[in-house]
Design a protein around this motif. Structure first.
Motif, mmCIF file in Angstrom:
data_model
loop_
_atom_site.group_PDB
_atom_site.id
_atom_site.type_symbol
_atom_site.label_atom_id
_atom_site.label_comp_id
_atom_site.label_asym_id
_atom_site.label_seq_id
_atom_site.Cartn_x
_atom_site.Cartn_y
_atom_site.Cartn_z
ATOM 1 N N ILE A 1 -5.130 -2.918 -3.472
ATOM 2 C CA ILE A 1 -6.458 -2.413 -3.121
ATOM 3 C C ILE A 1 -7.488 -3.461 -3.504
ATOM 4 O O ILE A 1 -7.588 -3.850 -4.666
ATOM 5 C CB ILE A 1 -6.766 -1.091 -3.855
ATOM 6 C CG1 ILE A 1 -5.639 -0.070 -3.648
ATOM 7 C CG2 ILE A 1 -8.107 -0.536 -3.372
ATOM 8 C CD1 ILE A 1 -5.406 0.299 -2.208
ATOM 9 N N ASP A 2 -8.251 -3.964 -2.502
ATOM 10 C CA ASP A 2 -9.237 -4.996 -2.813
ATOM 11 C C ASP A 2 -10.525 -4.375 -3.358
ATOM 12 O O ASP A 2 -10.624 -3.164 -3.550
ATOM 13 C CB ASP A 2 -9.505 -5.879 -1.583
ATOM 14 C CG ASP A 2 -10.205 -5.135 -0.444
ATOM 15 O OD1 ASP A 2 -10.724 -4.020 -0.666
ATOM 16 O OD2 ASP A 2 -10.240 -5.685 0.672
ATOM 17 N N GLU A 3 -11.508 -5.225 -3.627
ATOM 18 C CA GLU A 3 -12.759 -4.769 -4.240
ATOM 19 C C GLU A 3 -13.519 -3.776 -3.368
ATOM 20 O O GLU A 3 -14.305 -2.969 -3.867
ATOM 21 C CB GLU A 3 -13.656 -5.972 -4.561
ATOM 22 C CG GLU A 3 -13.062 -6.924 -5.592
ATOM 23 C CD GLU A 3 -13.941 -8.133 -5.831
ATOM 24 O OE1 GLU A 3 -14.927 -8.291 -5.082
ATOM 25 O OE2 GLU A 3 -13.653 -8.898 -6.770
ATOM 26 N N LYS A 4 -13.304 -3.841 -2.051
ATOM 27 C CA LYS A 4 -13.986 -2.937 -1.137
ATOM 28 C C LYS A 4 -13.193 -1.666 -0.867
ATOM 29 O O LYS A 4 -13.605 -0.819 -0.077
ATOM 30 C CB LYS A 4 -14.252 -3.656 0.193
ATOM 31 C CG LYS A 4 -15.184 -4.852 0.059
ATOM 32 C CD LYS A 4 -15.417 -5.517 1.409
ATOM 33 C CE LYS A 4 -16.356 -6.712 1.278
ATOM 34 N NZ LYS A 4 -16.579 -7.386 2.601
ATOM 35 N N GLY A 5 -12.040 -1.539 -1.517
ATOM 36 C CA GLY A 5 -11.220 -0.342 -1.328
ATOM 37 C C GLY A 5 -10.268 -0.430 -0.152
ATOM 38 O O GLY A 5 -9.638 0.562 0.205
ATOM 39 N N ASN A 6 -10.147 -1.614 0.461
ATOM 40 C CA ASN A 6 -9.233 -1.785 1.583
ATOM 41 C C ASN A 6 -7.807 -2.022 1.100
ATOM 42 O O ASN A 6 -7.586 -2.636 0.056
ATOM 43 C CB ASN A 6 -9.667 -2.976 2.451
ATOM 44 C CG ASN A 6 -11.051 -2.781 3.032
ATOM 45 O OD1 ASN A 6 -11.377 -1.717 3.539
ATOM 46 N ND2 ASN A 6 -11.881 -3.814 2.957
ATOM 47 N N GLU A 7 -6.841 -1.534 1.878
ATOM 48 C CA GLU A 7 -5.439 -1.740 1.546
ATOM 49 C C GLU A 7 -4.941 -3.040 2.179
ATOM 50 O O GLU A 7 -5.090 -3.246 3.382
ATOM 51 C CB GLU A 7 -4.593 -0.565 2.047
ATOM 52 C CG GLU A 7 -4.925 0.755 1.377
ATOM 53 C CD GLU A 7 -4.018 1.870 1.832
ATOM 54 O OE1 GLU A 7 -3.269 1.664 2.808
ATOM 55 O OE2 GLU A 7 -4.039 2.948 1.214
ATOM 56 N N ILE A 8 -4.358 -3.910 1.373
ATOM 57 C CA ILE A 8 -3.841 -5.198 1.842
ATOM 58 C C ILE A 8 -2.352 -5.278 1.506
ATOM 59 O O ILE A 8 -1.960 -5.139 0.348
ATOM 60 C CB ILE A 8 -4.581 -6.369 1.168
ATOM 61 C CG1 ILE A 8 -6.077 -6.315 1.486
ATOM 62 C CG2 ILE A 8 -3.989 -7.704 1.617
ATOM 63 C CD1 ILE A 8 -6.901 -7.324 0.732
ATOM 64 N N VAL A 9 -1.521 -5.485 2.519
ATOM 65 C CA VAL A 9 -0.083 -5.611 2.298
ATOM 66 C C VAL A 9 0.210 -7.010 1.772
ATOM 67 O O VAL A 9 -0.077 -8.006 2.420
ATOM 68 C CB VAL A 9 0.710 -5.351 3.600
ATOM 69 C CG1 VAL A 9 2.207 -5.532 3.351
ATOM 70 C CG2 VAL A 9 0.432 -3.954 4.119
ATOM 71 N N LYS A 10 0.786 -7.085 0.567
ATOM 72 C CA LYS A 10 1.057 -8.367 -0.071
ATOM 73 C C LYS A 10 2.475 -8.871 0.183
ATOM 74 O O LYS A 10 2.713 -10.072 0.233
ATOM 75 C CB LYS A 10 0.829 -8.251 -1.582
ATOM 76 C CG LYS A 10 -0.609 -7.993 -1.986
ATOM 77 C CD LYS A 10 -0.735 -7.871 -3.488
ATOM 78 C CE LYS A 10 -0.304 -9.130 -4.208
ATOM 79 N NZ LYS A 10 -0.454 -9.014 -5.676
#
Length: 222
Positions: free
Chosen positions: A65-74
């Motif tokens: 979860i990034d600073e803006k609340g978006n989900e990022i697949v790592k």
């Protein structure tokens, strides 16, 4: 899950193949097994009880979860991979592992127990060190692709690697069960969802691949 089932699940993993039957049986007493279906979360990085996980069946994705609340697949975690606190150090990132296939099975150890296992079993420690080496080599290759390859090359390299691990091959094509969204793939290759969609359409027009919501078909070239 009974001890016999745990034993054979662990025996089948390359990391534990260096142990004797008696050593494996003793480890079965401290390991925990967990099952999940598609969409269920296996772990959160901020869980109080940190554990080391070994994926026995199925596929997971690590989501941050990034600073803006978006989900990022790592990353994608596939059969045989180790995840969680595999570096044996604490992490501050806000991430979790979620099942992207049905019937996911993983085993886990408390981090303290796992460290003690490595100390008591030199062969296991060596096996784990080798695994870490392969892990870092994979990460180096991934970062090298991001630094020196354009997005088209990264896109096709990702699909080809995915197909080599999970694809079903026939005489002239390889079929993949499609459980990733275009946004998931974009995160994994450091691109955008729009670009990934454009690349799918572009390569489909060229006859390099075909795709639907449920599968991706890569055509074999002569």
């Amino acid at each position: 899950m009974n001890l016999d089932t745990k034993y054979w699940y662990l025996r089948d993993h390359k990391l534990f193949s260096v142990l004797s039957s008696s050593e494996l049986k003793s480890i079965c007493m401290i390991t925990n097994f967990k099952t999940a279906r598609k969409g269920e979360i296996i772990l959160f990085s901020h869980d109080e009880n940190t554990r080391v996980y070994f994926l026995k069946k199925g596929t997971l994705k690590i989501v941050e979860i990034d600073e803006k609340g978006n989900e990022i697949v790592k990353d994608l975690i596939q059969k045989g991979d180790i995840f969680g606190e595999f570096t044996l150090t604490e992490t501050q990132s806000d991430e979790y592992a979620v099942a992207v296939s049905d019937n996911v099975i993983c085993c886990s150890f408390r981090m303290d127990d796992f460290e003690q296992m490595l100390e008591k079993n030199p062969q296991l420690g060596l096996s784990y060190t080798k695994w870490m080496g392969f892990r870092f080599k994979r990460l180096q290759s991934k970062y090298s692709n991001l630094m020196f390859k354009d997005v088209r090359t990264r896109f096709m390299s990702f699909l080809e690697e995915w197909a080599s691990k999970e694809g079903t091959a026939s005489a002239d094509e390889v079929t993949l069960k499609n459980y990733l969204t275009h946004q998931d793939i974009a995160s994994l290759i450091c691109s955008t969802r729009q670009t990934v969609t454009q690349l799918f359409n572009e390569f489909k027009e060229k006859g390099i691949l075909d795709y639907s919501r449920t599968e991706i078909i890569l055509k074999k070239t002569a």
